[in-house]
Design an enzyme around this catalytic site. Structure first.
Site, short mmCIF file in Angstrom:
data_model
loop_
_atom_site.label_atom_id
_atom_site.label_comp_id
_atom_site.label_asym_id
_atom_site.label_seq_id
_atom_site.Cartn_x
_atom_site.Cartn_y
_atom_site.Cartn_z
N GLU A 128 0.85 -1.19 0.00
CA GLU A 128 0.00 0.00 0.00
C GLU A 128 0.89 1.25 0.00
OE1 GLU A 128 -3.79 2.05 2.31
OE2 GLU A 128 -2.90 0.25 3.13
N GLY A 268 2.98 2.20 10.57
CA GLY A 268 2.81 1.53 11.84
C GLY A 268 2.54 0.05 11.64
N MET A 270 0.31 -2.88 8.56
CA MET A 270 -0.40 -3.04 7.29
C MET A 270 -1.34 -4.23 7.38
SD MET A 270 -0.95 -1.90 4.34
CE MET A 270 -2.22 -2.65 3.33
N GLU A 271 -2.57 -4.00 6.92
CA GLU A 271 -3.68 -4.94 7.13
C GLU A 271 -3.80 -6.01 6.07
OE1 GLU A 271 -5.62 -1.41 4.85
OE2 GLU A 271 -4.05 -1.69 6.34
N ASN A 272 -2.71 -6.41 5.41
CA ASN A 272 -2.76 -7.43 4.37
C ASN A 272 -3.66 -8.60 4.78
OD1 ASN A 272 -0.40 -6.01 3.14
ND2 ASN A 272 0.63 -6.90 4.90
N HIS A 304 -6.83 -2.01 15.16
CA HIS A 304 -7.06 -1.26 13.91
C HIS A 304 -6.82 -2.15 12.69
CE1 HIS A 304 -7.03 2.41 11.35
NE2 HIS A 304 -6.17 1.69 10.62
N GLU A 305 -5.67 -2.83 12.67
CA GLU A 305 -5.35 -3.64 11.49
C GLU A 305 -6.28 -4.84 11.38
OE1 GLU A 305 -3.45 -2.20 9.46
OE2 GLU A 305 -2.76 -0.72 10.91
N HIS A 308 -9.65 -3.85 9.92
CA HIS A 308 -9.60 -3.63 8.48
C HIS A 308 -10.10 -4.85 7.70
CE1 HIS A 308 -8.15 0.26 7.36
NE2 HIS A 308 -7.01 0.18 8.02
N GLU A 327 -9.85 4.10 6.14
CA GLU A 327 -9.02 4.50 7.28
C GLU A 327 -9.82 5.26 8.34
OE1 GLU A 327 -6.38 3.21 7.88
OE2 GLU A 327 -5.64 2.50 5.95
#
Length: 884
Positions: A128, A268, A270-272, A304-305, A308, A327
Site C-alpha cells: 500500500e 505503523g 499493514m492490514e494485508n 485497527h489492522e 480492516h 481509514e
C-alpha cells in the site's frame, strides 16, 4: 531549477479499468539480490471496452525477462516496456485470456521499503499504496479485485518460514536445500493487500473460536528470542476479534490469521489479508522495555489492522481518493474498542488532543486538504491526520446524528450491500441515509471541504421570562484551492449547567432542530431559545467534542473554574480547565515577548488544587486535566507572529506555578498513586503512574527538592520502563543539573544499547533537548554508530522528534534547525522518499512564525527547491508549503 515531477491525478477523471484481473498465480524464487517473480494473470476485458484497446499494466524498477499471452511468447514489437509500465499493444479477440510475465527484482537494494525488500535478513513486502508494481506487472489500483495463489520458494536455512496471504495449501522440500509453500486467498482483493514474508522467525500461537464455531489458528512471528514479548499483542488480538463480533457482528473469514513484526517499516502496520505486517514497535512489549503508552498503542493498532478485515479488505475503496472510507472508519472502530477496553473519557481526551495537535495544524496551513481530496500527485502524501483522525470524527458525527441503533443499522446495511466490492463515500453515506431516513447531502460537505469550522457562540439570559437565548454562527475560512465554503451540517451537543453541577432542562426549545442534547446546526446562524430555565446556567458546548470544530465562546474564569469542578460531561470538564490554562499561556507568552513576566492566577491554581484533591476523579482523568496544552497548540492559538521561545517559557512557568500550589497535597497524591502489585498495563495502574509522574514534572518545575530527589530515585530503582523513561525525560529535559542528566543518558545507553526499540527512546529524548543546543545535539546523534537513515524508526526517533517535538530547537532563530533538517531530507530522499516527505511536513506551520524565523524557513525551503533530483513525494509537499 527543478522541473515539475509527477502528473496530477484527479477524482473527476476516474474511469473503470479497461481490463479486470480475476485471478493471479504468483511464483517467487527468493534470492537476496535476484528474486525471480513469475505471474499468471487471468484477465477479462471490461464491458464496453473496444477490442483494440491496449492492455496497460503498472511496474516500477522491474527487469522483464519474458512475457507470454495465452501461453505464446511475445516478440518485442508486440509490447512496450518502461520503468513505469508494460503495455501489450494487441490482446486476443476473446473476452478472457491469460498473460504471463517473469521479472527479476533486487530485494536487498530496495531501501524505499515498498514492494519486496529485506529487513534484518528477512524478506518482507509493503504494497500500500502502489508497492505491488515493484513486485510484478499488474493493474495496481484498488478497484481491480482478484483472488491470489502464491507459491514461495526459498533456502531452508535462510527462510525456514514462508508466509503468504490467505490459507496454507501445501508445503514441501526441493533440491538444493530449498523448500516451498503455497498459499491461497479465496477472497478477491486489491493488489495493495498482497503480502509475503520469509525468514528465520520465532512465533507464538493461539486458537480463536469464532461466533459460528470455526477454529482459527492465530500466529505472531517475531525475531527469535523475542517470542515472550509478543504475548500482550496476542491477547489484544483475541480481545479485538471477540469485540468485533459482539459490537459490529464481524466474524473472521479465513482458517489462519498471522502477524509478523519487522524492524524496517515505513508505517505503523499493514492490514494485508490474513497476514498483517507490523512495525515491531507495535508488537513487542514487556514491562522492562515498553511504556504504558507503548502498550496502549499496541492494543489500538493491533485492533485497527484486524478491524480492516471488514472495513478495508472485504469492503475496500474504489480509488485512492476514497482512502478515508477505510481509514477513517477503521480509526473510529479502533477508538471505540480502546474506549471499551480502558476509560472512555480518558481515551476521548487523548484522541482529541491528537486531532488538535496534528490535524488542526494541518487544516490551518498550506497542507490543508479535504478528507476526500480532489487531486494528488503522490498518494503516499495523503496518509495524513486529515484522512485518519478527521475521517474518524466524521464517522463519529454520523453516529451522533443517528443514534446508536440507527448507526448500527446503517453499518449492517453497508456490510451487506458492499461486501466484496470497491466502493465510495457516496455509497457509504447512502446506507446511513436510508437506515435513518435522513438527507445527508449537506453533511457530505465534511468530506469535500477542507479546514476546521469555527462556532462563534454568545448567550443572554432573561430572568423574568426564564429564557436563555444562545446564538451560534459557523464559519469556515478559505483553504488552498477552496476560497469559498458552503454551510456545514454540524451535530452540536449542548448542556446547561446549573448550581451544584445539575444539568438544567428546558420546558421547550425553539430555533433549531434537536434530538436530546444534539442540535443540528444547518444554517450559518442559529438563535436557539431555551424556555423554562429557572436560573442562569453556565454553558457547556460541544460536549464530548461532538464535532471537530473550534469553539469561540467568552467565558469568565469563574465559569471555567465552575465547569472544571462541576460539569457532568467529563470531556468538557477537561476542556474547561484547558481553556482556562490556554488563556493564561497565551497571555504569558505575549507578556514574555514584551519583556515582562507572566502573571499568576490564584483562581486557576485553586482549580488545579481542587482537581488533585477530588477523590471522585480517577487518577488517569486527573492527569489528563492537569496536563497543560502543548507548545504547538499554544502557538496555533496565538495564530501569527509566534515566538516558540516565549511559548516554551510561558508553559514552563505555568507548570511551575501549579507545582508550587499543589505542594500541600504532595504527600497525599504520592500515597494515592502508590502501586504495590506487579506491573500491569491496565487503566488503573496506568492512570496512577501518569498522575504520579505529572506530580513529579510540575514539582521539578517548581524547584521542589523532594520531586527532584524522587525523580533520581525513580530512575535508579524503577523495574519497569514506564517510570524509568518518564524519569529520564524529566532529568534530561527539566532538571537543572547537567551532570545528573549526562549520567542518566549514559546509564540508559549502557543498559539498552542492544535493544533497538528502547534505544529509539534514548535517541528521541535527547533530540528534544530544547533551545539553541538542540541542533548541536541532533548532529551528534546523527554521527552516532547506532544511527542510520535506512531504518525509519531510527530516523523518526532523531529527526522527527527534533522537527515535530522540539519547537525551540527546530525553530531556533538562527535557522540552524531548519538547515539541519533540510540537509537530512535531501539525504533521506535518495533512500526513502516517503519518510523524507513526512519529515518535510514539519515546515507546514512556518507561516505562523515571527518574521525572522519565517524568513529563515522560507530561505531553506527555496534552496531545497533548486534540487533537480527530488522525488515526487518531496516535491509535492514542498510545492504545497511554498505555494499554498
Amino acid at each position: 531549477m527543478r522541473t515539475d515531477s509527477g502528473h496530477i491525478i484527479r477524482l473527476k477523471n476516474y474511469k473503470i479499468a479497461d481490463y479486470q484481473i480475476n485471478h493471479i498465480d504468483l511464483h517467487f524464487q527468493l534470492d537476496a539480490q535476484a528474486t525471480i517473480v513469475r505471474s499468471v494473470l487471468e484477465i477479462e476485458r471490461s464491458k464496453g471496452v473496444d477490442i483494440k484497446t491496449p492492455l496497460h499494466l503498472d511496474g516500477d524498477e522491474l527487469s522483464l525477462n519474458w512475457v507470454k499471452l495465452d501461453g505464446e511468447a511475445l516478440e518485442e514489437e508486440s509490447f512496450k516496456v518502461s520503468s513505469q509500465f508494460l503495455e501489450i499493444f494487441s490482446t486476443p479477440r476473446k473476452k478472457r485470456f491469460t498473460l504471463e510475465t517473469e521479472v527479476t527484482i533486487n530485494p536487498e537494494s530496495n531501501t524505499k521499503l515498498m514492494g519486496l525488500y529485506r529487513s534484518n535478513g528477512k524478506y518482507c513486502t509493503q504494497c500500500e499504496a502502489e508497492g505491488f508494481r515493484r513486485i510484478t506487472y499488474f493493474a495496481d489500483r484498488p478497484d481491480v479485485l482478484a483472488t491470489y495463489t502464491t507459491r514461495i520458494e526459498g533456502d531452508r536455512d535462510d527462510c525456514p518460514i514462508l508466509l503468504g496471504n490467505g490459507n496454507p495449501v501445501k508445503k514441501g522440500k526441493l533440491s538444493g536445500n530449498r523448500h516451498f509453500a503455497i498459499w491461497h486467498d479465496p477472497h478477491p482483493k486489491p493488489s495493495y493487500l498482497f503480502a509475503l514474508v520469509a525468514g528465520d522467525l520465532g512465533a507464538i500461537f493461539e486458537r480463536f473460536k469464532t461466533a459460528s464455531n470455526r477454529n482459527v489458528k492465530l500466529g505472531i512471528y517475531v525475531e527469535k528470542g523475542k517470542e515472550n514479548q509478543a504475548t500482550y499483542a496476542m491477547e489484544a488480538l483475541i480481545r479485538s476479534m471477540k469485540w468485533d463480533e459482539e459490537v459490529f457482528g464481524c466474524e473472521y473469514d479465513l482458517d489462519v490469521f498471522n502477524i509478523v513484526a519487522v524492524s524496517d517499516f515505513n508505517m505503523g502496520a499493514m492490514e494485508n489479508k490474513g497476514l498483517n505486517i507490523f512495525n515491531d514497535k507495535f508488537v513487542l512489549a514487556d514491562p522492562a522495555s515498553a511504556t504504558d503508552m507503548d502498550y496502549e498503542n499496541i492494543e489500538g493498532i493491533i485492533a485497527h489492522e484486524y478491524f480492516h478485515n471488514w472495513t478495508g479488505n472485504r469492503i475496500t475503496c474504489r480509488d485512492w481518493f476514497q482512502l478515508c472510507l477505510k481509514e477513517g472508519l477503521t480509526v473510529y472502530r479502533d477508538q471505540e474498542f480502546s474506549a471499551d477496553m480502558r476509560s472512555r473519557a480518558v481515551l476521548r481526551i487523548e484522541d482529541v488532543r491528537k486531532l488538535r495537535i496534528h490535524q488542526f495544524s494541518e487544516d490551518s496551513g498550506p497542507l490543508a486538504h479535504a478528507v476526500r481530496p480532489e487531486t494528488y500527485r503522490e498518494i503516499n502524501n495523503f496518509y495524513t491526520a486529515t484522512i485518519y483522525e478527521k475521517g474518524a470524527e466524521l464517522v463519529r458525527m454520523l453516529a451522533t446524528l443517528l443514534g446508536p441503533k440507527t448507526f448500527k443499522k446503517g453499518m449492517n446495511l453497508y456490510f451487506k450491500r458492499h461486501d466484496g466490492e470497491a466502493t465510495t463515500i457516496e455509497n457509504f453515506l447512502k446506507c446511513f441515509s436510508q437506515a435513518g431516513r435522513i438527507n445527508l447531502d449537506q453533511f457530505a460537505l465534511w468530506y469535500s471541504q477542507a479546514g476546521t469550522p469555527s462556532i462563534i457562540a454568545s448567550s443572554k439570559y432573561d430572568v423574568k421570562s426564564k429564557k436563555l437565548t444562545l446564538e451560534l454562527e459557523q464559519n469556515l475560512s478559505p483553504t488552498p484551492g477552496q476560497p469559498r465554503k458552503k454551510v456545514m451540517h454540524i451535530p452540536f451537543r449542548i448542556g446547561l449547567v446549573g448550581k451544584g453541577g445539575v444539568d438544567l432542562k428546558a420546558t421547550r426549545i425553539t430555533g433549531c432542530a434537536s434530538e436530546g442534547d444534539v442540535f443540528n446546526l444547518v444554517k450559518r446562524k442559529h438563535k436557539i431559545v431555551f424556555h423554562g430555565i429557572t436560573s442562569r446556567p453556565v454553558l457547556s458546548l460541544n460536549r464530548n467534542f461532538s464535532a471537530p470544530v473550534n469553539l469561540e465562546l467568552h467565558q469568565t474564569n469563574t465559569e471555567l473554574a465552575f465547569l472544571t469542578a462541576n460539569d457532568t460531561d467529563q470531556f468538557n470538564q477537561w476542556q474547561a480547565f484547558q481553556t482556562y490554562a490556554m488563556k493564561l499561556l497565551v497571555n504569558g507568552a505575549k507578556a514574555l515577548g514584551r519583556g515582562k513576566a507572566p502573571k499568576s492566577d490564584s483562581k486557576f491554581l485553586d482549580a488545579a488544587l481542587a482537581v488533585f484533591a477530588d477523590n471522585t476523579l480517577p487518577a488517569a482523568f486527573k492527569a489528563q486535566v492537569l496536563n497543560l496544552p502543548g507548545e504547538g497548540e499554544i502557538s496555533r492559538r496565538i495564530g501569527s507572529g509566534v515566538d516558540p521561545d516565549t511559548v516554551h517559557k510561558a508553559r514552563n512557568a505555568l507548570m511551575g506555578d501549579i507545582g508550587g500550589r499543589v505542594i500541600e497535597l504532595w504527600d497525599v497524591v504520592w500515597q494515592e498513586t502508590e502501586i504495590t502489585d506487579d506491573y500491569q498495563p491496565n487503566a488503573e495502574q496506568t492512570g496512577k503512574r501518569a498522575l504520579r509522574n505529572l506530580l513529579l514534572d510540575i514539582g521539578v518545575m517548581a524547584n521542589h527538592k523532594r520531586s527532584e530527589l524522587e525523580s533520581n530515585r525513580q530512575y535508579s530503582t524503577a523495574r519497569e520502563m514506564s517510570d524509568r523513561f518518564s524519569a529520564l525525560v524529566r532529568i534530561v529535559l527539566r532538571h537543572k543539573s547537567r551532570k545528573t542528566s549526562d549520567q542518566a543518558i549514559q546509564k540508559f545507553y549502557d543498559d539498552f544499547k542492544d535493544n533497538p526499540l528502547v534505544l529509539d527512546k534514548w535517541f528521541s529524548v535527547q533530540a528534544m533537548i530544547p533551545g539553541t543546543a538542540g541542533a548541536k545535539v541532533v548532529r551528534r546523534l546523527m554521527r552516532h554508530e547506532k544511527f542510520t537513515f535506512k531504518n525509519p524508526n531510527r530516523v523518526r526517533s532523531v529527526l522527527a522528534s527534533f522537527a515535530f517535538g522540539n519547537p525551540t530547537g527546530f525553530n531556533a532563530r538562527s535557522g540552524e534547525g531548519y538547515q539541519l533538517v533540510i540537509r537530512a531530507i535531501e539525504t533521506l530522499d535518495k533512500i526513502n522518499p516517503q519518510i523524507a516527505a513526512r519529515l518535510l511536513t514539519a515546515f507546514r506551520t512556518h507561516g505562523a512564525l515571527e518574521k525572522v524565523r519565517r524568513k529563515a524557513a522560507i530561505d531553506v525551503l527555496k534552496k531545497l527547491r533548486e534540487n533537480s533530483k527530488l522525488s515526487t513525494d518531496v516535491s509535492e509537499i514542498l510545492d504545497l508549503i511554498l505555494d499554498g
